[in-house]
Scaffold this motif. Structure first.
Motif, PDB file in Angstrom:
ATOM      1  N   GLY A   1       0.816  -1.221   0.000  1.00 30.28           N
ATOM      2  CA  GLY A   1       0.000   0.000   0.000  1.00 30.28           C
ATOM      3  C   GLY A   1       0.840   1.257   0.000  1.00 30.28           C
ATOM      4  O   GLY A   1       0.494   2.256   0.620  1.00 30.28           O
ATOM      5  N   ALA A   2       1.960   1.192  -0.706  1.00 32.38           N
ATOM      6  CA  ALA A   2       2.912   2.311  -0.630  1.00 32.38           C
ATOM      7  C   ALA A   2       3.564   2.557  -1.979  1.00 32.38           C
ATOM      8  O   ALA A   2       3.408   1.775  -2.920  1.00 32.38           O
ATOM      9  CB  ALA A   2       3.970   1.991   0.422  1.00 32.38           C
TER      10      ALA A   2
ATOM     11  N   ALA B   1       7.325   7.650   7.585  1.00 29.97           N
ATOM     12  CA  ALA B   1       5.953   7.737   8.089  1.00 29.97           C
ATOM     13  C   ALA B   1       5.530   9.188   8.088  1.00 29.97           C
ATOM     14  O   ALA B   1       6.344  10.088   7.977  1.00 29.97           O
ATOM     15  CB  ALA B   1       5.885   7.154   9.482  1.00 29.97           C
ATOM     16  N   GLU B   2       4.260   9.402   8.220  1.00 32.75           N
ATOM     17  CA  GLU B   2       3.741  10.769   8.249  1.00 32.75           C
ATOM     18  C   GLU B   2       4.050  11.386   9.585  1.00 32.75           C
ATOM     19  O   GLU B   2       4.862  12.185   9.796  1.00 32.75           O
ATOM     20  CB  GLU B   2       2.238  10.760   8.045  1.00 32.75           C
TER      21      GLU B   2
ATOM     22  N   LEU C   1      11.504   3.377   5.317  1.00 36.80           N
ATOM     23  CA  LEU C   1      10.107   3.814   5.320  1.00 36.80           C
ATOM     24  C   LEU C   1      10.029   5.212   5.927  1.00 36.80           C
ATOM     25  O   LEU C   1      10.687   5.496   6.920  1.00 36.80           O
ATOM     26  CB  LEU C   1       9.236   2.882   6.171  1.00 36.80           C
TER      27      LEU C   1
ATOM     28  N   ASP D   1       3.528   5.637   2.472  1.00 42.05           N
ATOM     29  CA  ASP D   1       2.162   5.144   2.387  1.00 42.05           C
ATOM     30  C   ASP D   1       1.404   5.886   1.280  1.00 42.05           C
ATOM     31  O   ASP D   1       1.573   7.095   1.101  1.00 42.05           O
ATOM     32  CB  ASP D   1       1.463   5.354   3.734  1.00 42.05           C
ATOM     33  N   SER D   2       0.563   5.153   0.556  1.00 36.95           N
ATOM     34  CA  SER D   2      -0.146   5.757  -0.583  1.00 36.95           C
ATOM     35  C   SER D   2      -1.037   6.926  -0.180  1.00 36.95           C
ATOM     36  O   SER D   2      -1.376   7.756  -1.011  1.00 36.95           O
ATOM     37  CB  SER D   2      -1.018   4.711  -1.282  1.00 36.95           C
ATOM     38  N   SER D   3      -1.413   6.990   1.073  1.00 36.24           N
ATOM     39  CA  SER D   3      -2.276   8.086   1.504  1.00 36.24           C
ATOM     40  C   SER D   3      -1.477   9.347   1.838  1.00 36.24           C
ATOM     41  O   SER D   3      -2.051  10.394   2.113  1.00 36.24           O
ATOM     42  CB  SER D   3      -3.075   7.663   2.733  1.00 36.24           C
ATOM     43  N   HIS D   4      -0.174   9.247   1.835  1.00 37.05           N
ATOM     44  CA  HIS D   4       0.662  10.414   2.151  1.00 37.05           C
ATOM     45  C   HIS D   4       0.532  11.452   1.035  1.00 37.05           C
ATOM     46  O   HIS D   4       0.542  11.105  -0.141  1.00 37.05           O
ATOM     47  CB  HIS D   4       2.126   9.973   2.290  1.00 37.05           C
TER      48      HIS D   4
ATOM     49  N   TYR E   1      12.289  -1.559   4.836  1.00 42.36           N
ATOM     50  CA  TYR E   1      11.861  -2.633   3.941  1.00 42.36           C
ATOM     51  C   TYR E   1      13.107  -3.397   3.494  1.00 42.36           C
ATOM     52  O   TYR E   1      14.126  -2.793   3.175  1.00 42.36           O
ATOM     53  CB  TYR E   1      11.155  -2.005   2.741  1.00 42.36           C
TER      54      TYR E   1
END
Lengths: 409, 409
Positions: free
Chosen positions: B236-237, B408-409, B406, B262-265, B341
């Motif tokens: 999802g990224a 993160a937000e 990774l 993340d795809s929502s970022h 990752y």
């Protein structure tokens, strides 16, 4: 340098807090120590760290040590009179008061210029998002052609709840009020007035001549239904409340309305209370500004950035390029072409007949939708669309349940 | 006011074009007419509308009518010497030259200050996106804590081609070269050097002290494979090349590396040659700037905005808040915690054993992926991660095919 604060509400309190906690970086940026000289508010604040409150405007006006005043009281009365007197007395004024800027910006900027001081209003649009200053600095070299965006956090929160959570408008509004995102009387937000004032400010600044917010066609989100949201989703789009302004050869266009945006549009992903403002210029292409459009500290930080700027520009009027309006300068937005979404009850109308005529047809599954469907018209002007849905128009024979403009990239 | 242009390549030509076509709005914004006095370039431009070319730098240096010079020649030789001499001669210099700003910004800003002129570089980061000026104006009231973003259009185009079109890195690079998005020698872009210089400029400006780009850990995208892109998608990224800098109590962190977002970022959706820069401040929250990060006219418009600013600030040095560096100010980014990752070949290792230890496990279907899988570690420092994948570490026994941080937000 001492500053005055008029209005010690959410934003005024934030300004006071930032000045106290960020003293060092403010000094580094402005080259001077900035302290709060006087705070005007009719209320008492016995627990505040500040002890310089007054209830008398004259105390600020006549204090020779105060060179800049933050007007964060809102409304036009008495903010208009106070601001005028301060500027005439040779003090700079910075503000978050979009109503005052939209209504009297032209006059107040002229008074500031005549008195060689500044009237700045970064906080009036987009909270902490730097959008006002870039328009008269970084983007000043461009012939800007379009500005449009999500300018109101409350309505964007409500629409996001409808889109993501399937809430009805009424429930989403109630939730927004419970979360403190909407006021008890939410009219200014949900009817689009707040977006409209901000649109007028952006248009006046970006294109150089005053645009009166009272003359901008303005529609809020109260007529947007969950059904509209679902048709839009099926169409691969979302509904957002946009303030839109664009430049033409003989003037500018401006409007505020709910708009259907393709999901791939950069503004489509801006959710909750966030704002996003798209600026387009010849050569520049599209530039977008995104952030929290409201809130005490973001807005206060924008006010403070203007304070720092006025301190850096002592005895120097900053030219914003916002001049007087002109009869006929605001053009008729109904002459602009667009596609339109229309939701129709399925009386005699068969979706197929529309598909044949070049309309996109959207149908939804489920019992709830068995007696209705939606279409997206070919491109046409607002006048042509009005005619289309009028009594004797092509869609006039059917029951129009909803209609929303499409905004293309 | 007459200006000089040094270097009549893509950006210099754009500056000339904008000055010619936008004369009226430039005058409205700056309060003065701006014309091109001399253009320095070793080449001949017989077809140009301009007839004021020279091959001799002294012609610009000694022209008393020229008050501002746009240095858009790139590189540090002879740009550094030229800029120094111009500033010492009391002329302001504006530039798009990120290499020079990143390397000698501190010294050149000091010379500008000593001579009461300006050295401005809005065009050095983000092309036409206004990001540099907001850092020393609109956002100046904030204690900024983090800046990170997609700062290089070429690598973002390549990664987008890999993500959206399933192109290999090599093919995507070739396509970028064919489309003019990547240079024949793409090293500076794909190895992250360009992003690194921009990160250094942002860090120096936002946090107040010089950060040397040569000391920032820098990794490009040459090791990113299509397989990594697919594991990220399953997770999802997306993978983006980021420049990252953040403030801590005793200094700042900075790094350049491919990152899993993340795809929502908000940065995840920024594709192709677009740039996006996220700025976080206490109180402010997140503000994002988005636009075309390169190109002749966007970059030229940023150069021109600096020209206008210097004209507005004649005989006044604009304080940027970028001071000298300090031993130990740039902190060790390997001490920062993150998840990582790791792509592993499936030797003896069974994915299940990792799942049990708190790793996320990603597996992909298909013949191609039958002998491998990927994991995402729990949060750990860079040192702990190095140990983990070292010969005697937990993952050291397996064949590590790829690893990416990774964010993160």
């Amino acid at each position: 340098m001492k500053i005055g604060i008029m209005g010690f509400g959410v934003v005024g309190g934030g300004v006071g807090e930032l000045i106290a906690t960020n003293a060092e970086s403010i000094k580094r940026r402005s080259g001077e120590e900035i302290t709060v000289g006087k705070i005007l508010d009719l209320r008492d604040f016995p627990d505040s760290q500040y002890k310089c409150f007054t209830k008398d405007f004259q105390d600020i006006l006549n204090d020779p040590e105060i060179g800049v005043v933050a007007e964060v009281m809102g409304g036009t009365k008495p903010a208009y009179e106070f601001t005028k007197q301060l500027l005439e007395a040779g003090k700079s004024v910075v503000t978050s008061n979009k109503e005052l800027v939209a209504k009297h910006g032209t006059e107040l900027l002229k008074i500031a210029k005549d008195n060689n001081v500044n009237y700045l209003f970064e906080a009036s649009v987009g909270g902490g998002i730097p959008i006002i200053r870039p328009l008269y600095t970084s983007l000043a070299a461009n012939e800007l052609t379009d500005i449009y965006g999500i300018l109101n956090g409350t309505t964007n929160y409500i629409l996001t709840q409808m889109i993501k959570e399937g809430e009805t408008f009424e429930n989403a509004l109630k939730g927004a009020q419970e979360n403190g995102y909407a006021e008890k009387d939410p009219t200014a937000d949900i009817e689009g007035h707040d977006t409209c004032r901000k649109t007028a400010i952006l248009a006046s600044l970006a294109f150089g001549k005053f645009v009166d917010s009272d003359e901008i066609p303005c529609e809020g989100i109260t007529k947007v239904t969950l059904e509209d949201v679902e048709y839009a989703a099926k169409f691969g789009a979302v509904i957002k409340l946009l303030g839109i302004t664009s430049r033409a050869e003989n003037g500018v266009y401006a409007m505020v309305c709910p708009a259907i945006l393709d999901s791939s549009h950069p503004l489509a992903g801006i959710d909750d209370v966030f704002n996003g403002i798209m600026v387009r210029g010849e050569g520049l292409g599209d530039v977008m500004f995104y952030g929290r459009g409201a809130g005490a500290l973001p807005t206060a930080s924008a006010v403070l950035s203007d304070i720092i700027d006025t301190v850096k520009h002592k005895d120097k009027h900053i030219r914003l390029g916002w001049s007087e309006g002109q009869e006929g300068y605001l053009l008729d937005a109904k002459t602009l072409p667009s596609r339109f979404y229309v939701r129709l009850s399925k009386t005699e109308a068969a979706p197929e007949t529309f598909a044949k005529k070049g309309y996109d047809v959207i149908t939804l599954d489920g019992e709830k939708y068995k007696d209705e469907f939606a279409v997206v018209t070919p491109e046409m002007t607002g006048y042509e669309f009005d005619k289309l849905v009028s009594v004797d128009g092509e869609l006039g024979g059917y029951n129009v349940l909803g209609k929303i403009r499409l905004v293309a990239e």
